[in-house]
Structures are given as C-alpha cells and as structure tokens.
Design a protein around this motif. Structure first.
Motif, PDB file in Angstrom:
ATOM      1  N   GLU A 279     -48.606  11.636 -45.497  1.00  0.00           N
ATOM      2  CA  GLU A 279     -49.564  10.688 -44.225  1.00  0.00           C
ATOM      3  C   GLU A 279     -51.260  10.612 -44.772  1.00  0.00           C
ATOM      4  O   GLU A 279     -51.689   9.340 -45.396  1.00  0.00           O
ATOM      5  CB  GLU A 279     -49.631  11.101 -42.620  1.00  0.00           C
ATOM      6  N   TYR A 280     -50.884  11.830 -45.649  1.00  0.00           N
ATOM      7  CA  TYR A 280     -53.295  11.501 -45.784  1.00  0.00           C
ATOM      8  C   TYR A 280     -53.385  11.530 -46.992  1.00  0.00           C
ATOM      9  O   TYR A 280     -54.131  10.541 -47.699  1.00  0.00           O
ATOM     10  CB  TYR A 280     -53.409  14.072 -46.588  1.00  0.00           C
ATOM     11  N   PHE A 281     -52.121  11.377 -48.394  1.00  0.00           N
ATOM     12  CA  PHE A 281     -51.981  11.114 -49.427  1.00  0.00           C
ATOM     13  C   PHE A 281     -51.737   9.561 -49.747  1.00  0.00           C
ATOM     14  O   PHE A 281     -51.907   9.182 -50.623  1.00  0.00           O
ATOM     15  CB  PHE A 281     -51.356  12.078 -51.233  1.00  0.00           C
ATOM     16  N   LEU A 282     -50.219   9.352 -49.420  1.00  0.00           N
ATOM     17  CA  LEU A 282     -49.363   7.903 -49.620  1.00  0.00           C
ATOM     18  C   LEU A 282     -49.161   7.204 -48.592  1.00  0.00           C
ATOM     19  O   LEU A 282     -49.475   5.527 -49.164  1.00  0.00           O
ATOM     20  CB  LEU A 282     -48.148   8.317 -49.676  1.00  0.00           C
ATOM     21  N   LEU A 283     -49.404   7.439 -47.292  1.00  0.00           N
ATOM     22  CA  LEU A 283     -48.954   6.536 -46.236  1.00  0.00           C
ATOM     23  C   LEU A 283     -50.025   5.546 -46.639  1.00  0.00           C
ATOM     24  O   LEU A 283     -49.808   4.343 -45.962  1.00  0.00           O
ATOM     25  CB  LEU A 283     -49.706   7.348 -45.139  1.00  0.00           C
ATOM     26  N   PRO A 284     -51.660   5.835 -46.916  1.00  0.00           N
ATOM     27  CA  PRO A 284     -52.620   4.877 -47.307  1.00  0.00           C
ATOM     28  C   PRO A 284     -51.821   4.029 -48.094  1.00  0.00           C
ATOM     29  O   PRO A 284     -52.523   2.077 -47.696  1.00  0.00           O
ATOM     30  CB  PRO A 284     -54.085   5.301 -47.027  1.00  0.00           C
ATOM     31  N   PHE A 285     -51.564   3.926 -49.078  1.00  0.00           N
ATOM     32  CA  PHE A 285     -51.264   2.927 -50.433  1.00  0.00           C
ATOM     33  C   PHE A 285     -49.552   1.706 -49.416  1.00  0.00           C
ATOM     34  O   PHE A 285     -49.480   0.884 -50.157  1.00  0.00           O
ATOM     35  CB  PHE A 285     -50.387   3.437 -51.425  1.00  0.00           C
ATOM     36  N   ASP A 286     -48.988   2.258 -49.035  1.00  0.00           N
ATOM     37  CA  ASP A 286     -47.351   1.661 -48.100  1.00  0.00           C
ATOM     38  C   ASP A 286     -48.719   0.673 -46.698  1.00  0.00           C
ATOM     39  O   ASP A 286     -47.811  -0.240 -47.386  1.00  0.00           O
ATOM     40  CB  ASP A 286     -46.538   2.766 -47.286  1.00  0.00           C
ATOM     41  N   ILE A 287     -49.118   0.533 -46.068  1.00  0.00           N
ATOM     42  CA  ILE A 287     -49.970   0.342 -45.193  1.00  0.00           C
ATOM     43  C   ILE A 287     -50.269  -1.074 -46.218  1.00  0.00           C
ATOM     44  O   ILE A 287     -50.832  -1.551 -45.729  1.00  0.00           O
ATOM     45  CB  ILE A 287     -51.084   0.645 -44.904  1.00  0.00           C
ATOM     46  N   ALA A 288     -51.501  -1.334 -47.076  1.00  0.00           N
ATOM     47  CA  ALA A 288     -52.259  -1.302 -48.334  1.00  0.00           C
ATOM     48  C   ALA A 288     -50.681  -2.701 -48.391  1.00  0.00           C
ATOM     49  O   ALA A 288     -51.423  -4.033 -48.743  1.00  0.00           O
ATOM     50  CB  ALA A 288     -53.076  -0.780 -49.104  1.00  0.00           C
ATOM     51  N   TRP A 289     -50.268  -2.478 -49.004  1.00  0.00           N
ATOM     52  CA  TRP A 289     -49.157  -2.839 -49.691  1.00  0.00           C
ATOM     53  C   TRP A 289     -48.549  -3.524 -48.433  1.00  0.00           C
ATOM     54  O   TRP A 289     -48.022  -4.873 -49.105  1.00  0.00           O
ATOM     55  CB  TRP A 289     -48.219  -2.005 -50.670  1.00  0.00           C
ATOM     56  N   SER A 290     -48.410  -3.344 -47.204  1.00  0.00           N
ATOM     57  CA  SER A 290     -47.313  -3.920 -46.958  1.00  0.00           C
ATOM     58  C   SER A 290     -47.826  -5.169 -46.425  1.00  0.00           C
ATOM     59  O   SER A 290     -47.684  -5.979 -45.223  1.00  0.00           O
ATOM     60  CB  SER A 290     -47.188  -2.550 -45.277  1.00  0.00           C
ATOM     61  N   LYS A 291     -49.028  -5.072 -46.183  1.00  0.00           N
ATOM     62  CA  LYS A 291     -50.334  -5.896 -45.926  1.00  0.00           C
ATOM     63  C   LYS A 291     -50.052  -7.444 -47.042  1.00  0.00           C
ATOM     64  O   LYS A 291     -50.253  -8.259 -46.472  1.00  0.00           O
ATOM     65  CB  LYS A 291     -51.712  -5.390 -45.182  1.00  0.00           C
ATOM     66  N   GLN A 292     -50.151  -6.579 -48.291  1.00  0.00           N
ATOM     67  CA  GLN A 292     -50.556  -7.910 -49.443  1.00  0.00           C
ATOM     68  C   GLN A 292     -48.669  -8.576 -49.491  1.00  0.00           C
ATOM     69  O   GLN A 292     -48.665  -9.557 -50.097  1.00  0.00           O
ATOM     70  CB  GLN A 292     -50.444  -7.184 -50.921  1.00  0.00           C
ATOM     71  N   HIS A 293     -47.489  -7.497 -49.443  1.00  0.00           N
ATOM     72  CA  HIS A 293     -46.084  -7.659 -49.884  1.00  0.00           C
ATOM     73  C   HIS A 293     -46.160  -8.010 -48.504  1.00  0.00           C
ATOM     74  O   HIS A 293     -45.131  -7.327 -48.402  1.00  0.00           O
ATOM     75  CB  HIS A 293     -45.772  -6.673 -50.704  1.00  0.00           C
ATOM     76  N   ARG A 294     -44.756  -9.100 -48.356  1.00  0.00           N
ATOM     77  CA  ARG A 294     -44.460  -9.082 -47.274  1.00  0.00           C
ATOM     78  C   ARG A 294     -42.760  -9.908 -47.490  1.00  0.00           C
ATOM     79  O   ARG A 294     -42.889 -10.958 -48.180  1.00  0.00           O
ATOM     80  CB  ARG A 294     -44.855 -10.141 -46.532  1.00  0.00           C
ATOM     81  N   PRO A 295     -41.627  -9.524 -47.868  1.00  0.00           N
ATOM     82  CA  PRO A 295     -41.404  -8.462 -46.660  1.00  0.00           C
ATOM     83  C   PRO A 295     -41.712  -7.195 -48.344  1.00  0.00           C
ATOM     84  O   PRO A 295     -41.663  -7.075 -49.021  1.00  0.00           O
ATOM     85  CB  PRO A 295     -39.932  -8.595 -46.704  1.00  0.00           C
ATOM     86  N   PHE A 296     -42.068  -6.040 -46.947  1.00  0.00           N
ATOM     87  CA  PHE A 296     -42.607  -4.643 -47.771  1.00  0.00           C
ATOM     88  C   PHE A 296     -41.449  -3.884 -47.315  1.00  0.00           C
ATOM     89  O   PHE A 296     -40.624  -3.659 -46.261  1.00  0.00           O
ATOM     90  CB  PHE A 296     -43.668  -4.341 -47.492  1.00  0.00           C
ATOM     91  N   GLY A 297     -40.857  -2.845 -48.643  1.00  0.00           N
ATOM     92  CA  GLY A 297     -40.109  -2.010 -47.708  1.00  0.00           C
ATOM     93  C   GLY A 297     -40.145  -1.159 -49.010  1.00  0.00           C
ATOM     94  O   GLY A 297     -40.815  -0.353 -49.492  1.00  0.00           O
ATOM     95  N   ILE A 298     -39.644   0.709 -48.039  1.00  0.00           N
ATOM     96  CA  ILE A 298     -39.922   1.779 -48.838  1.00  0.00           C
ATOM     97  C   ILE A 298     -38.359   2.191 -48.976  1.00  0.00           C
ATOM     98  O   ILE A 298     -37.322   2.057 -47.708  1.00  0.00           O
ATOM     99  CB  ILE A 298     -39.976   2.634 -47.987  1.00  0.00           C
ATOM    100  N   HIS A 299     -38.469   2.331 -49.777  1.00  0.00           N
ATOM    101  CA  HIS A 299     -36.525   3.397 -50.751  1.00  0.00           C
ATOM    102  C   HIS A 299     -36.899   4.692 -50.454  1.00  0.00           C
ATOM    103  O   HIS A 299     -37.681   5.259 -51.339  1.00  0.00           O
ATOM    104  CB  HIS A 299     -36.842   2.961 -52.078  1.00  0.00           C
TER     105      HIS A 299
END
Length: 356
Positions: free
Chosen positions: A228-248
């Motif tokens: 949550e501290y180090f990496l979640l912000p990047f997933d949130i940002a990418w989810s706004k830029q790239h749709r559909p967005f996913g996590i492997h």
C-alpha cells in the motif's frame, strides 16, 4: 466500478506451455536467435500455433496456424527479461529453458533513463522490429515487461527489501524511475501493436479490448502495508491511464492484498495465483474479472477427477461466469495431453451449467 473487460466467451480458458514442454515435444530451442532473429521469430511462432491446434484446436487454440505473424515477442511463453537486460542485467539464454536474468546487485538506487533506451538490448529489439516490419508491413504481439518490484529485485537483488526499511523515500523515488521506464516502453509497444500484455497472460487475447497487466510476482515477498505504501499508488495511477487495467499476481496469497486491491478504483482484471482464496477476493472485488490460475505442478500429480474438482470448486467461489476465467501457466513436459484436455473439457461443462 464498471468493468471494461469484454470477453468473447463466458469463462475464457487458456494455457501457456513452458519452454521445457516445447523443447521436449517440438524440439524448439530458446537461444538468443529465438527471440531476435526476424525469420525465426515468425517461423517458430507459427510452429507453436500449429502444435497447439493439432492437440487442442477444438478448444480455440492455434487460431493463427495458417498465418505468418510478425510477433515482436514470445507470445506463447511467460518470459520477462528484456527490460531487465535494458536496465543492465545479464541475461543467459539456453536451449530448453526461459532466459535467466542475473541480478545486477547495483550499488545504489539510481537509474539512467537515457542510457536504457540507447542500450544494446534496446537496439537489438529495435532491429528486430525493423526487420519484421519491413517484410510484413506491420507488427503484432508484445513483450513481457514485468513489474516495478520485479525489476527492482533484478537490479538490487535482495537489498531492495533492506532499502525499503532503511531508505523508504529513496525507494519510492526509485520505483517512480522504474515506472517511468515501463511507461515509455509499453507506450512504444502499444503504438505499434495495440497490445502490451498478451505475453504476460495469453488469456488476454480473448478480450475485445487490450488489458494493461502489471506483473506483481514478487509481491508475495512483501507485506500488504508495504504494498500500500510503496506500490499501490502506481497501480491506482495506471488504472486511471490504462483501461482495462489488471494485476498479474501468480503467488499463492493474493487474498492477503484484497483490501488494498479494493482501493484501486478501476481494477478490471486480477490474475489469482494458485492457492489464492477466490471467495475472499470476490468479496472485496465484486466487479473485477478474476482469472483463476491452476498449479502446473499440482496438475502433474493430480488425476483427471482431482483436476476437474479443483476447477469447479474455484470457479463456483468466483460466482460469475462473465467475470471469471481459468488458465494454467508454465506447464512443463511432465504433463500429459489428457490432463490439459481435462482442463478444457471441465470449463466447457461449466459454461453449459445454468447457474454456478
């Protein structure tokens, strides 16, 4: 959250065979030429398509067997190494195994962004693209680009975890630099081929819109709080830029991160590693497509009935035919064709059920 996933069939299913399987069954070798020689790139990908069609064509595999497609990356493998090589890691190529990245154990938390995109590895890739495009007129496929923490581990080795404890602000900046490299690289691919992540999981080829899939294989080694501290912000940002967005997330414990994943406003797709608690993830992520990954190791020792029972149980836990898929990745030469057929047949039967 409205899911942007549009799959062509309910309960899509796919497999990725490991290099060991291809070497043993089709005599395909995975030296450097396999990845970078334009003519061989096209020939071997078509050979793979034909082999899949001969065995499991009735389930939709091998659809491009009659085409010579200029695939820029190994879309039939799960092999992420190029960005690591561009960033300065040594990569060893062998006949029967995927490329092995040797951790660079870099001395500090710094990246030369300009050097990366003038590196020999990047130039080698561009030469491949130019060769393919000059002959075929277009490019297809993509190249596995890994993920932020995956790449940080390749660069710093295990020291990255000490860095996270002792120099958290520097690590956040370091991750930002890595994310910028990823963004630039994926943008180049997307401009040419319109996809970025089929080489991360082939199931994505069955969706009408390309999914941007961030590999978080190494996240099983960190706490939910650190994510949550180090990496979640990047997933949130990418989810706004790239749709559909996913996590492997191929580790056995994606449910550990369920509460954090729920904070991503647009998480369209989640790879659920074997061992992952599907019911818990569905509770936190009611609108996310859950792609259930089966264990290629377990499938070797399980009988057909055990394989079937495992699939049915996990699919029913997901509780949605439209927001669930099934796959098995990195299946090696010890598996039998019959067991893979059982996987496909079980999903076919589940599709016909009126309710889960």
């Amino acid at each position: 959250m409205t899911n942007r996933i549009e799959n062509t069939v309910k309960l899509p299913v796919d497999i990725v065979l490991a290099p060991e399987w291809w070497y043993y069954n089709e005599k395909i070798t995975f030296d450097e030429d396999f990845f970078y020689h334009p003519l061989r790139r096209v020939e071997v990908e078509q050979q793979m398509e034909k082999a899949l069609y001969e065995r499991w064509g009735k389930y939709g595999l091998g659809e491009h067997r009659n085409e010579q497609r200029p695939e820029i990356g190994a879309v039939h493998l799960a092999a992420g190494f190029l960005l690591s090589e561009m960033l300065g890691c040594q990569v060893n190529y062998t006949e029967a195994h995927p490329p092995q990245v040797v951790a660079a154990n870099c001395a500090d938390l710094s990246i030369d962004g300009q050097k990366i995109f003038s590196s020999p590895a990047f130039k080698k890739m561009l030469k491949l693209w130019e060769g393919l495009k000059s002959k075929h007129g277009y490019l297809s496929g993509d190249i596995n680009w890994g993920g932020i923490l995956n790449l940080a581990m390749d660069l710093r080795g295990d020291s990255i975890f000490t860095d996270m404890m002792l120099e958290p602000e520097k690590v956040k900046d370091y991750f930002t630099q890595i994310a910028a490299v990823i963004s630039k690289f994926t943008a180049l691919m997307e401009e040419e081929t319109k996809t970025t992540s089929i080489s991360v999981n082939r199931l994505l080829r069955q969706f009408q819109k390309p999914v941007f899939l961030h590999s978080e294989c190494s996240h099983t080694m960190i706490s939910a709080d650190d994510y949550e501290y180090f990496l979640l912000p990047f997933d949130i940002a990418w989810s706004k830029q790239h749709r559909p967005f996913g996590i492997h997330y191929c580790g056995p414990d994606p449910h550990r991160m369920a509460g954090q994943f729920a904070k991503i406003p647009q998480l369209d797709f989640l790879d659920v590693g074997w061992g992952g608690d599907v019911a818990v993830l569905r509770k936190y992520l009611p609108n996310t497509f859950l792609n259930i990954r089966l264990s290629p190791v377990d499938m070797i020792t399980q009988n057909n009935e055990e394989i079937k029972r495992s699939i049915v149980e996990r699919v029913k836990q997901s509780n949605s035919k439209t927001l669930t898929g099934v796959c098995c990745i990195n299946i090696d030469e010890k598996i039998t064709d019959e067991k893979i057929t059982t996987l496909f047949e079980t999903v076919e039967e589940l599709r016909k059920e009126t309710a889960l």
